[in-house]
Scaffold this active site. Sequence first.
Site, PDB file in Angstrom:
ATOM      1  CG  HIS A 170      -1.905   0.938   1.327  1.00 19.52           C
ATOM      2  ND1 HIS A 170      -1.627   2.369   1.539  1.00 19.52           N
ATOM      3  CD2 HIS A 170      -3.192   0.893   0.943  1.00 19.52           C
ATOM      4  CE1 HIS A 170      -2.860   2.981   1.351  1.00 19.52           C
ATOM      5  NE2 HIS A 170      -3.744   2.243   1.037  1.00 19.52           N
ATOM      6  CB  CYS A 202      -4.140   3.493  -2.331  1.00 13.50           C
ATOM      7  SG  CYS A 202      -5.072   4.655  -1.361  1.00 13.50           S
ATOM      8  CG  HIS A 258      -7.322   0.693  -1.350  1.00 11.66           C
ATOM      9  ND1 HIS A 258      -6.515   1.089  -0.446  1.00 11.66           N
ATOM     10  CD2 HIS A 258      -7.593  -0.564  -1.476  1.00 11.66           C
ATOM     11  CE1 HIS A 258      -6.508   0.052   0.374  1.00 11.66           C
ATOM     12  NE2 HIS A 258      -7.026  -1.094  -0.473  1.00 11.66           N
ATOM     13  CG  ASP A 315      -9.593   3.808   0.120  1.00  8.69           C
ATOM     14  OD1 ASP A 315      -9.942   3.212   1.249  1.00  8.69           O
ATOM     15  OD2 ASP A 315      -8.752   4.134   0.039  1.00  8.69           O
ATOM     16  CG  HIS A 316     -10.661   6.578   3.479  1.00  4.97           C
ATOM     17  ND1 HIS A 316      -9.572   7.143   3.944  1.00  4.97           N
ATOM     18  CD2 HIS A 316     -10.327   5.282   3.738  1.00  4.97           C
ATOM     19  CE1 HIS A 316      -8.701   6.243   4.157  1.00  4.97           C
ATOM     20  NE2 HIS A 316      -9.064   5.345   4.283  1.00  4.97           N
ATOM     21  CE1 TYR A 347     -12.036   1.050   4.629  1.00  6.45           C
ATOM     22  CE2 TYR A 347     -11.023   2.609   6.311  1.00  6.45           C
ATOM     23  CZ  TYR A 347     -10.990   1.956   5.420  1.00  6.45           C
ATOM     24  OH  TYR A 347      -9.717   1.828   4.642  1.00  6.45           O
TER      25      TYR A 347
HETATM   26  C1  DNO Z   1      -6.734   3.276   5.760  1.00 10.40           C
HETATM   27  C2  DNO Z   1      -6.114   2.038   4.907  1.00 10.40           C
HETATM   28  C3  DNO Z   1      -4.953   1.763   5.219  1.00 10.40           C
HETATM   29  C4  DNO Z   1      -4.172   0.295   4.840  1.00 10.40           C
HETATM   30  C5  DNO Z   1      -2.877  -0.022   5.170  1.00 10.40           C
HETATM   31  C6  DNO Z   1      -2.429  -1.318   4.398  1.00 10.40           C
HETATM   32  O1  DNO Z   1      -7.671   3.620   5.695  1.00 10.40           O
HETATM   33  O2  DNO Z   1      -6.200   2.324   3.648  1.00 10.40           O
HETATM   34  O3  DNO Z   1      -4.881   1.203   6.739  1.00 10.40           O
HETATM   35  O4  DNO Z   1      -5.220  -0.696   4.981  1.00 10.40           O
HETATM   36  O5  DNO Z   1      -1.898   0.756   5.007  1.00 10.40           O
HETATM   37  O6  DNO Z   1      -1.629  -2.107   5.094  1.00 10.40           O
END
Ligand code: DNO
Length: 356
Positions: free
Chosen positions: A207, A245, A272, A317-318, A331
């Site tokens: 990531h 991401c 992501h 993602d978020h 989340y």
């Molecule tokens: C946050 C996530 C990170 C991700 C880690 C992967 O919301 O994108 O915590 O899961 O960095 O190890």
Amino acid sequence: MEMTLRWYGTGFDSVTLKQIRQVPMVKGVITTLYDTVPGQAWPKERIQAMKNEVERSGLHLAGIESVNIHDDIKVGLPSRDQYIENYIKTLEGLGEADIHMVCYNFMPVFDWTRSDLKKSLPDGSTVLSYDQELVDQIDVDKMLSSMEANANGFTLPGWEPERMARVKELFEMYKDVDEEKLFQNLCYFLRAIMPTCKKYGINMAIHPDDPAWPVFNLPRIITGKEKILRLLSAVPDAENGLTLCTGSLGSNPLNDIPDMIHAFKDRIHFAHVRNIHHLAPGKFDEAPHPTSLGSLDIYAIMKALFDTGFDGPIRPDHGRMIWDEVAMPGYGLYDRALGATYLSGLWEAIERNAKG
Ligand code: DNO
């Protein structure tokens, strides 16, 4: 691609598998054993139980986010070999359970960092946001207590209370670790696990650092195209790949994400996708997923993934916190479900256009 949602597991997530199953187009979840600590070998029975639970709900377990890395591995202490052995045991358990993608990060001390977990937008929703000027003014302890106070009672991913309780000690551990050392320690770790990844067909998906620059003077190495290409060629095995991401890489407006997707191509094992809104250098809000509501071209990102033949798991993602939902910041179910549907719609249009 396989559309998925992240799920933290029963007892750790306000969202249920039943709810996820009802989000159109979502076929899988990305999950983890959230109560394990970095460095521990995951018991095989627990891996199997996690998989059974997901499958009973009619979903596919599409990958793990995350199997976290012990700090001794990142720092490069002699004790790292023992922790790498434990990591390999976890990978063997995952491989035997037919799980083939592992997301992880190599950020020192902190995982992702935000200065505000509940910034209000004019529409009444709240988002995560980051402002480097604010971060420069606060000390680490204040940062920790404000993250904790605003997390709605949830433990944030990567901010494990056990580790955070010894944050000063962690900073001390990293005091001689610069970017080059961190990079070499990452390569050492990857080279040691590659044979197991090959044996079981497990793709490792690092990531990116979030935000994509050093924070609190700690080195960050997964921040842009050149550095990522360096890692992919230092450990050239196909199983050594990336989590693309967009929110993390996109925090730096100089990162051209569609161009990066073409550069990394088949080494992207997980995606992501989310939008962010650049406000000033070092300052951004997270934004709803659609292109017109943020600074990233989400259409161009999805098209680049399609054009490069991306076939791994992808997740919105978020999300914002909307409709009075109370959940782990970033989340909640509602805005991520909107995001999944939007991304699936873009993909359908891109795919049909390509077919003529
Ligand atoms: C946050 C996530 C990170 C991700 C880690 C992967 O919301 O994108 O915590 O899961 O960095 O190890």
